[in-house]
Structures are given as C-alpha cells and as structure tokens.
Write a protein that holds these residues in place. Sequence first.
Motif, PDB file in Angstrom:
ATOM      1  N   THR A  94       0.827  -1.199   0.000  1.00 54.88           N
ATOM      2  CA  THR A  94       0.000   0.000   0.000  1.00 54.88           C
ATOM      3  C   THR A  94       0.866   1.255   0.000  1.00 54.88           C
ATOM      4  OG1 THR A  94      -1.731  -1.169   1.213  1.00 54.88           O
ATOM      5  CG2 THR A  94      -1.788   1.237   1.270  1.00 54.88           C
ATOM      6  N   VAL A  95       0.457   2.228  -0.793  1.00 56.06           N
ATOM      7  CA  VAL A  95       1.118   3.529  -0.799  1.00 56.06           C
ATOM      8  C   VAL A  95       0.494   4.378   0.305  1.00 56.06           C
ATOM      9  CG1 VAL A  95       1.545   5.641  -2.109  1.00 56.06           C
ATOM     10  CG2 VAL A  95       1.596   3.413  -3.264  1.00 56.06           C
ATOM     11  N   THR A  96       1.324   4.924   1.177  1.00 56.07           N
ATOM     12  CA  THR A  96       0.833   5.778   2.250  1.00 56.07           C
ATOM     13  C   THR A  96       1.554   7.128   2.192  1.00 56.07           C
ATOM     14  OG1 THR A  96       2.466   4.929   3.815  1.00 56.07           O
ATOM     15  CG2 THR A  96       0.326   3.820   3.744  1.00 56.07           C
ATOM     16  N   ALA A  97       0.834   8.168   2.557  1.00 52.20           N
ATOM     17  CA  ALA A  97       1.429   9.511   2.575  1.00 52.20           C
ATOM     18  C   ALA A  97       0.479  10.440   3.317  1.00 52.20           C
ATOM     19  CB  ALA A  97       1.677  10.014   1.161  1.00 52.20           C
ATOM     20  N   ASP A  98       1.037  11.468   3.902  1.00 54.84           N
ATOM     21  CA  ASP A  98       0.232  12.531   4.502  1.00 54.84           C
ATOM     22  C   ASP A  98      -0.066  13.575   3.438  1.00 54.84           C
ATOM     23  OD1 ASP A  98       0.301  11.389   7.059  1.00 54.84           O
ATOM     24  OD2 ASP A  98       2.223  12.357   7.512  1.00 54.84           O
ATOM     25  N   LEU A  99      -1.306  13.995   3.374  1.00 52.89           N
ATOM     26  CA  LEU A  99      -1.653  15.049   2.446  1.00 52.89           C
ATOM     27  C   LEU A  99      -1.015  16.364   2.877  1.00 52.89           C
ATOM     28  CD1 LEU A  99      -3.713  12.904   1.565  1.00 52.89           C
ATOM     29  CD2 LEU A  99      -5.389  14.737   1.286  1.00 52.89           C
ATOM     30  N   PRO A 100      -0.707  17.248   1.946  1.00 52.60           N
ATOM     31  CA  PRO A 100      -0.124  18.538   2.312  1.00 52.60           C
ATOM     32  C   PRO A 100      -0.993  19.262   3.332  1.00 52.60           C
ATOM     33  CG  PRO A 100      -0.011  18.224  -0.057  1.00 52.60           C
ATOM     34  CD  PRO A 100      -0.853  17.106   0.474  1.00 52.60           C
ATOM     35  N   ALA A 101      -0.353  19.763   4.368  1.00 51.07           N
ATOM     36  CA  ALA A 101      -1.077  20.461   5.434  1.00 51.07           C
ATOM     37  C   ALA A 101      -0.921  21.968   5.270  1.00 51.07           C
ATOM     38  CB  ALA A 101      -0.548  20.031   6.796  1.00 51.07           C
ATOM     39  N   LEU A 102      -1.958  22.682   5.632  1.00 51.45           N
ATOM     40  CA  LEU A 102      -1.928  24.139   5.573  1.00 51.45           C
ATOM     41  C   LEU A 102      -1.120  24.684   6.741  1.00 51.45           C
ATOM     42  CD1 LEU A 102      -2.910  26.872   4.443  1.00 51.45           C
ATOM     43  CD2 LEU A 102      -4.952  26.608   5.878  1.00 51.45           C
ATOM     44  N   ALA A 103      -0.145  25.512   6.447  1.00 56.47           N
ATOM     45  CA  ALA A 103       0.659  26.152   7.479  1.00 56.47           C
ATOM     46  C   ALA A 103       0.572  27.668   7.282  1.00 56.47           C
ATOM     47  CB  ALA A 103       2.111  25.695   7.392  1.00 56.47           C
ATOM     48  N   MET A 104      -0.151  28.326   8.177  1.00 50.99           N
ATOM     49  CA  MET A 104      -0.343  29.774   8.071  1.00 50.99           C
ATOM     50  C   MET A 104      -0.124  30.418   9.426  1.00 50.99           C
ATOM     51  SD  MET A 104      -3.736  30.089   5.658  1.00 50.99           S
ATOM     52  CE  MET A 104      -3.646  31.892   5.632  1.00 50.99           C
ATOM     53  N   GLY A 105       0.313  31.682   9.391  1.00 48.08           N
ATOM     54  CA  GLY A 105       0.440  32.451  10.608  1.00 48.08           C
ATOM     55  C   GLY A 105      -0.909  32.999  11.047  1.00 48.08           C
ATOM     56  N   ASP A 106      -0.871  33.870  12.035  1.00 46.98           N
ATOM     57  CA  ASP A 106      -2.101  34.473  12.559  1.00 46.98           C
ATOM     58  C   ASP A 106      -2.448  35.738  11.777  1.00 46.98           C
ATOM     59  OD1 ASP A 106      -2.398  32.571  14.570  1.00 46.98           O
ATOM     60  OD2 ASP A 106      -0.960  33.635  15.858  1.00 46.98           O
ATOM     61  N   PRO A 107      -3.732  36.064  11.665  1.00 41.07           N
ATOM     62  CA  PRO A 107      -4.127  37.322  11.035  1.00 41.07           C
ATOM     63  C   PRO A 107      -3.574  38.511  11.820  1.00 41.07           C
ATOM     64  CG  PRO A 107      -6.005  35.847  11.312  1.00 41.07           C
ATOM     65  CD  PRO A 107      -4.875  35.264  12.100  1.00 41.07           C
ATOM     66  N   ALA A 129      -1.356  30.315  -1.092  1.00 42.04           N
ATOM     67  CA  ALA A 129      -1.042  29.960  -2.474  1.00 42.04           C
ATOM     68  C   ALA A 129      -0.136  28.734  -2.530  1.00 42.04           C
ATOM     69  CB  ALA A 129      -0.374  31.143  -3.174  1.00 42.04           C
ATOM     70  N   ASP A 130       0.863  28.695  -1.657  1.00 38.72           N
ATOM     71  CA  ASP A 130       1.763  27.529  -1.633  1.00 38.72           C
ATOM     72  C   ASP A 130       1.007  26.258  -1.270  1.00 38.72           C
ATOM     73  OD1 ASP A 130       3.934  29.049  -2.353  1.00 38.72           O
ATOM     74  OD2 ASP A 130       4.700  29.285  -0.307  1.00 38.72           O
ATOM     75  N   HIS A 131       0.063  26.369  -0.355  1.00 41.05           N
ATOM     76  CA  HIS A 131      -0.729  25.189   0.020  1.00 41.05           C
ATOM     77  C   HIS A 131      -1.531  24.679  -1.168  1.00 41.05           C
ATOM     78  CE1 HIS A 131      -3.100  22.426   2.331  1.00 41.05           C
ATOM     79  NE2 HIS A 131      -4.208  23.097   2.127  1.00 41.05           N
ATOM     80  N   LEU A 132      -2.123  25.582  -1.914  1.00 47.57           N
ATOM     81  CA  LEU A 132      -2.903  25.182  -3.086  1.00 47.57           C
ATOM     82  C   LEU A 132      -1.998  24.538  -4.132  1.00 47.57           C
ATOM     83  CD1 LEU A 132      -5.653  25.116  -4.392  1.00 47.57           C
ATOM     84  CD2 LEU A 132      -5.377  27.534  -5.015  1.00 47.57           C
ATOM     85  N   ARG A 133      -0.827  25.109  -4.333  1.00 43.37           N
ATOM     86  CA  ARG A 133       0.128  24.512  -5.281  1.00 43.37           C
ATOM     87  C   ARG A 133       0.507  23.090  -4.858  1.00 43.37           C
ATOM     88  NH1 ARG A 133       2.545  29.817  -4.894  1.00 43.37           N
ATOM     89  NH2 ARG A 133       2.464  30.933  -6.902  1.00 43.37           N
ATOM     90  N   ARG A 134       0.801  22.931  -3.565  1.00 42.91           N
ATOM     91  CA  ARG A 134       1.237  21.612  -3.088  1.00 42.91           C
ATOM     92  C   ARG A 134       0.129  20.569  -3.242  1.00 42.91           C
ATOM     93  NH1 ARG A 134       3.531  24.770   1.086  1.00 42.91           N
ATOM     94  NH2 ARG A 134       1.796  24.250   2.464  1.00 42.91           N
ATOM     95  N   LEU A 135      -1.103  20.969  -2.982  1.00 46.61           N
ATOM     96  CA  LEU A 135      -2.209  20.020  -3.128  1.00 46.61           C
ATOM     97  C   LEU A 135      -2.357  19.550  -4.574  1.00 46.61           C
ATOM     98  CD1 LEU A 135      -5.170  21.284  -0.898  1.00 46.61           C
ATOM     99  CD2 LEU A 135      -4.040  19.051  -0.779  1.00 46.61           C
ATOM    100  N   VAL A 136      -2.329  20.492  -5.495  1.00 48.91           N
ATOM    101  CA  VAL A 136      -2.501  20.126  -6.903  1.00 48.91           C
ATOM    102  C   VAL A 136      -1.317  19.289  -7.387  1.00 48.91           C
ATOM    103  CG1 VAL A 136      -2.678  21.039  -9.255  1.00 48.91           C
ATOM    104  CG2 VAL A 136      -3.995  22.089  -7.402  1.00 48.91           C
ATOM    105  N   ALA A 168      -6.764  14.284  -2.035  1.00 52.00           N
ATOM    106  CA  ALA A 168      -6.162  15.604  -2.221  1.00 52.00           C
ATOM    107  C   ALA A 168      -7.012  16.467  -3.149  1.00 52.00           C
ATOM    108  CB  ALA A 168      -4.744  15.458  -2.779  1.00 52.00           C
ATOM    109  N   ALA A 169      -7.539  15.871  -4.200  1.00 57.56           N
ATOM    110  CA  ALA A 169      -8.371  16.638  -5.139  1.00 57.56           C
ATOM    111  C   ALA A 169      -9.614  17.185  -4.445  1.00 57.56           C
ATOM    112  CB  ALA A 169      -8.761  15.757  -6.324  1.00 57.56           C
ATOM    113  N   ARG A 170     -10.170  16.426  -3.503  1.00 51.21           N
ATOM    114  CA  ARG A 170     -11.353  16.901  -2.786  1.00 51.21           C
ATOM    115  C   ARG A 170     -11.035  18.063  -1.846  1.00 51.21           C
ATOM    116  NH1 ARG A 170     -12.728  11.262  -2.738  1.00 51.21           N
ATOM    117  NH2 ARG A 170     -11.818  10.988  -0.664  1.00 51.21           N
ATOM    118  N   GLN A 171      -9.771  18.209  -1.460  1.00 49.37           N
ATOM    119  CA  GLN A 171      -9.386  19.309  -0.574  1.00 49.37           C
ATOM    120  C   GLN A 171      -9.027  20.587  -1.336  1.00 49.37           C
ATOM    121  OE1 GLN A 171      -6.503  18.418   2.442  1.00 49.37           O
ATOM    122  NE2 GLN A 171      -7.588  16.599   3.159  1.00 49.37           N
TER     123      GLN A 171
END
Length: 226
Positions: A94-107, A129-136, A168-171
């Motif tokens: 089985t292929v296993t991996a963690d999906l890219p996680a969003l890492a953002m600072g505080d507003p 933007a980087d999170h969206l790139r990593r997901l795709v 990942a596509a659903r996220q």
Amino acid sequence: MPDSEPSPADAVLERLDDEITFLVDNLRDVSDSLADLAFSLDTHLTEHGHEQVRAVVDRVRGTLNTQVTNDLTALVGLGAIRHGPPADPACTGTVTADLPALAMGDPPPPGTDPAGRDSILADLLADAADHLRRLVAFVGEYFDLARVAAEHGNAERAMSAYRLARRAARQVPEAYQIWVTCLVEAARERPDCPIETTWPPVPLDRSPPAIRQALPPLDTTSPEAN
C-alpha cells in the motif's frame, strides 16, 4: 511464402495488448492534463487571477471522475493478466502519505499599523497559495504512481495511490477558498490593487466552515465533486 495465421493464443494476447495500450493512453492524457493544470495554477496564483484559479480548481476536482476510475480499475485487471504478480517486492504494498497540510500564521491583530498589516496579509496570501500549489502537485504525483502501478497489474499499490490523489483533489476547493479569502482581505481598501468579485470582502478567518459560508460554492456539476 504467405504469413501463417496467428494462433488463438497469439490473437488473444494481441487483443489484450491493444486494450492495455488504449487504457494506458487514456490515463497518460489524464496525467498530462494534471501537469498542465499545475503549471497554469502557478501562473495564475502569481498573477492573483482569482477567476482563472477558480477555473483550474474546478477542473482539478473534476479530472479524477468515474471514467478515470473505471479505466484505472480495468487497467489493473488487464495488467495483472499480462504481467503476473510483481517481481520486485519494492513495487508492492500500500502507498501511504500525509496530504499537504496548511501552514499559516495568525491574522494581523487589531491596531496593527498599515505597513505591518500589509506585510502580514501578504505572507498569509503566499502561504495559502503555496498550500494550493502543493495540493494540486500531490494530485498529479500520486495519480502518476497509481497509473504506473496499474500498468503492471499491482492493484494494491495502484488503488491506494489513487485514493490519496482523490482525497487531495477533494481538498483543493477548500484550499482555493482560503486563498481567495486572503486575496480579498489583502486587497481591501487598496485602490492600486482592485479585485472585482461577485461576493463582498469577508473577514479573514482560517476556520473552513466560516470560509465556506462566506464564499459562493464552486461548480458542483462534476460527478466527482464530492
């Protein structure tokens, strides 16, 4: 001397190879499409083209549809018949991996001076933007793993990688909503960077439910939208 007629076994093998080639070509087209979408997304994110980004997001979400699932499943079965069990143990399992996680600072906190606020919002926008790139990119990478494994009849590896790509596509739509929220917030009250939208600016809130309520839904006509 005329060519001899192929034996029944040779005829069956030729038909099998034709079917495999047809499916492989179809799925390689999907891989190429995902690669093109990732390239386009990077350009549109850099240019802050929110409508173009949204169009890419809709296409990514709709790419791994029922037809692709059926083709991949069929290729797994035919590949197993053609190649037999995988010879290399490293290519099984089985292929296993963690999906890219969003890492953002505080507003920016209330009372932040304009320059500080702009800097914080620019960083948040870049993070989104980087999170969206990593997901795709993840969608394309794990679909490619699934496709190659399917060609060799490795069902467990192919379908586990494909499930990751679909997760990942659903996220991706939610990642888009976070990015566009940051974009609208960063452009608010800046006449030098106007953004024309069909929705009002919304407060920056990293809570996905709040973002989903504040922004309009994406296209839901895809059979694999959910």
